[in-house]
Design an enzyme around this catalytic site. Sequence first.
Site, PDB file in Angstrom:
ATOM      1  N   LYS A 272      15.751   0.871   7.381  1.00 21.54           N
ATOM      2  CA  LYS A 272      15.199  -0.069   8.343  1.00 21.54           C
ATOM      3  C   LYS A 272      16.356  -0.754   9.075  1.00 21.54           C
ATOM      4  O   LYS A 272      17.310  -1.207   8.460  1.00 21.54           O
ATOM      5  CB  LYS A 272      14.325  -1.105   7.625  1.00 21.54           C
ATOM      6  CG  LYS A 272      13.313  -1.789   8.522  1.00 21.54           C
ATOM      7  CD  LYS A 272      12.275  -2.561   7.724  1.00 21.54           C
ATOM      8  CE  LYS A 272      11.228  -3.158   8.666  1.00 21.54           C
ATOM      9  NZ  LYS A 272      10.186  -3.906   7.954  1.00 21.54           N
ATOM     10  N   GLU A 358      -5.223  -7.656   1.124  1.00 17.34           N
ATOM     11  CA  GLU A 358      -5.917  -8.929   1.291  1.00 17.34           C
ATOM     12  C   GLU A 358      -7.196  -9.015   0.457  1.00 17.34           C
ATOM     13  O   GLU A 358      -7.515 -10.074  -0.096  1.00 17.34           O
ATOM     14  CB  GLU A 358      -6.253  -9.147   2.774  1.00 17.34           C
ATOM     15  CG  GLU A 358      -5.057  -9.381   3.664  1.00 17.34           C
ATOM     16  CD  GLU A 358      -4.394  -8.108   4.159  1.00 17.34           C
ATOM     17  OE1 GLU A 358      -3.398  -8.204   4.905  1.00 17.34           O
ATOM     18  OE2 GLU A 358      -4.874  -7.004   3.787  1.00 17.34           O
ATOM     19  N   ARG A 386      -9.800  -9.316   7.092  1.00 19.45           N
ATOM     20  CA  ARG A 386      -9.786  -8.097   6.287  1.00 19.45           C
ATOM     21  C   ARG A 386     -10.418  -8.307   4.907  1.00 19.45           C
ATOM     22  O   ARG A 386     -10.672  -7.347   4.192  1.00 19.45           O
ATOM     23  CB  ARG A 386      -8.348  -7.602   6.126  1.00 19.45           C
ATOM     24  CG  ARG A 386      -7.683  -7.241   7.443  1.00 19.45           C
ATOM     25  CD  ARG A 386      -6.196  -6.972   7.269  1.00 19.45           C
ATOM     26  NE  ARG A 386      -5.958  -5.759   6.502  1.00 19.45           N
ATOM     27  CZ  ARG A 386      -5.608  -4.592   7.024  1.00 19.45           C
ATOM     28  NH1 ARG A 386      -5.459  -4.467   8.330  1.00 19.45           N
ATOM     29  NH2 ARG A 386      -5.397  -3.546   6.266  1.00 19.45           N
TER      30      ARG A 386
END
Length: 612
Positions: A272, A358, A386
């Site tokens: 990354k 979630e 969600r």
Amino acid sequence: MSFSFKDLDLKAMSVEDLEHLALNLRERIIDVVSKNGGHLSSNLGVVELSIGMHYVFDAKKDPFIFDVSHQSYPHKLLSGKEDIFHTLRQFNGLSGYTKPNEGDYFVAGHSSTSISLAVGACKAIALKNEDRIPIALIGDGALSAGMAYEALNELGDSKFPCVIILNDNEMSISKPIGAISKYLSQAMATQFYQRFKKRVVKMLDVLPEGATYMAKRFEESFKLITPGLFFEELGLEYIGPIDGHNLSEVISALKQAKAMQKPCVIHAQTIKGKGYALAEGKHAKWHGVGAFDVDSGESLKKSDVKKSATEIFSNTLFDLAQKYENIVGVTAAMPSGTGLEKLIETYPNRFWDVAIAEQHAVTSMAAMAKEGFKPFIAIYSTFLQRAYDQVIHDCAIMNLNVVFAMDRAGIVGEDGETHQGVFDVSFLAPLPNLTLLAPRDEAMMQEIMEYAYFHEGPIAFRYPRGSFILDDEFHPCKIEFAKAQWLVKNGSKVAFLGYGQGVGKAWQVLEKLQNDGKNVNLIDLIFAKPLDETLLKELAKISQIWFVFSENAKIGGVGSLLQNFVQTNDLNIKIISFEYQDKFIEHGKTSEVEKSLELDVQSLLNKVKTYF
């Protein structure tokens, strides 16, 4: 070598030219993000994967599906957006996420949807008998969400041609949590495994039956120490891990996957932030950034002397956790974003990051509430969507003592439609047992959080991204159930009713009205549900025009709740709500977005003046 990204014929380019292209893509992304802000390290990490996708597949024909789309900038540049890329995340400019009206296959802003979309696309392609293959690019962090596995389960059974690129950088926004991520990151680099597997296949073709059986069992045993086991047991082909920054490997793997005409996972290991030394590796702060100096990496944004609402939440919860030992907390892959990072580090047995999950976050805390703990669920307003069923089924029905701390309520700016926190009042208010309230400033945030600890039943409070508008203009009141606060009281026929950050906006308009010699009443509702019926009935005797200031959708919002109250009590009140109209709100600086919606202070002032 310098490139124009427009009208490139990638398929005619050599690997050496493609490597130069990768350098140019990174330079362009760093340049624009350093000026506009945006998702930096996630995009730098997928440059070669994006080039490979465009090299092997046809983006105009094959569905390119980006999970979350934090990593879609190289794709935007490679698909003809070079001329407008400088407008990235600006109002009326190019979105920082994928959007069909910008030429992308699907909208994305929330995690773990890509494989489900790919499965749906596969079914449609099969029914239409078309020669197309969906390609989904998903990160290892996104594999912590159950939706990804629901899709993998069906895909492995259906056997539709599909390519899933698993971008394994050992990072989501913060460090990914869970066994799957650890399994991927600790797995051996299996170039050896791939060579071994091919040799076993050749052996199986020529060995006698008994030896074939033994070789097959040996290969199956060997797979137990490779990351391919999980996917292959689900019925998907597996290639990798490959070096996601080696273009030859990337292109070769994609060609092989395309030729299989089966569902295939390509496991690509990447870094990354690749290509910008300051951002390379496990640095969560480089995931999403504001404008910064490229040479030093220092932010160009002037530091805000005011605390953010998130910082106030974090500090207050930390103090409460020291005071009350039964307080626990959870975040779904956003420990820094929600302010829970310090609590997780200090109390690792009481505060958890459960990864991008979630639904699990909410239900697991419901069980803890049943066991006598007091959970604080720190979650962005947009992400609580969600876990809506879990709020209803696992918290509200049993009237459990769960606290929902909803960060990023209202307009959040450059992230746009998928992230604006404008629906929570509308989708939570209908739920029995659930209490809704919101602070107007720091002192009220502290009061509300203390109150929430003692409250019986599920309770949710919302607060904005960034700082509160108000400082200490009004003395805080001790929070009492369903009690509002009258902040400015006079005999005016006009009243401003504010909720949360809306109180600050109402105060800004009120001050300008006072400069013109006009007076209004000002109420801080504090509670959206239940409303303070006693105070409102008293207000109705004085003021017959109520202006509602709340950063929520108008349909089902605070204005709707007040309108229902007025009708139920047969009151002769005119309600004008300054909440958001029935449309999704575009990306851009919050001030510019508000002006476009005519919800800036001057526009609101002009509207109010017509009633005097």
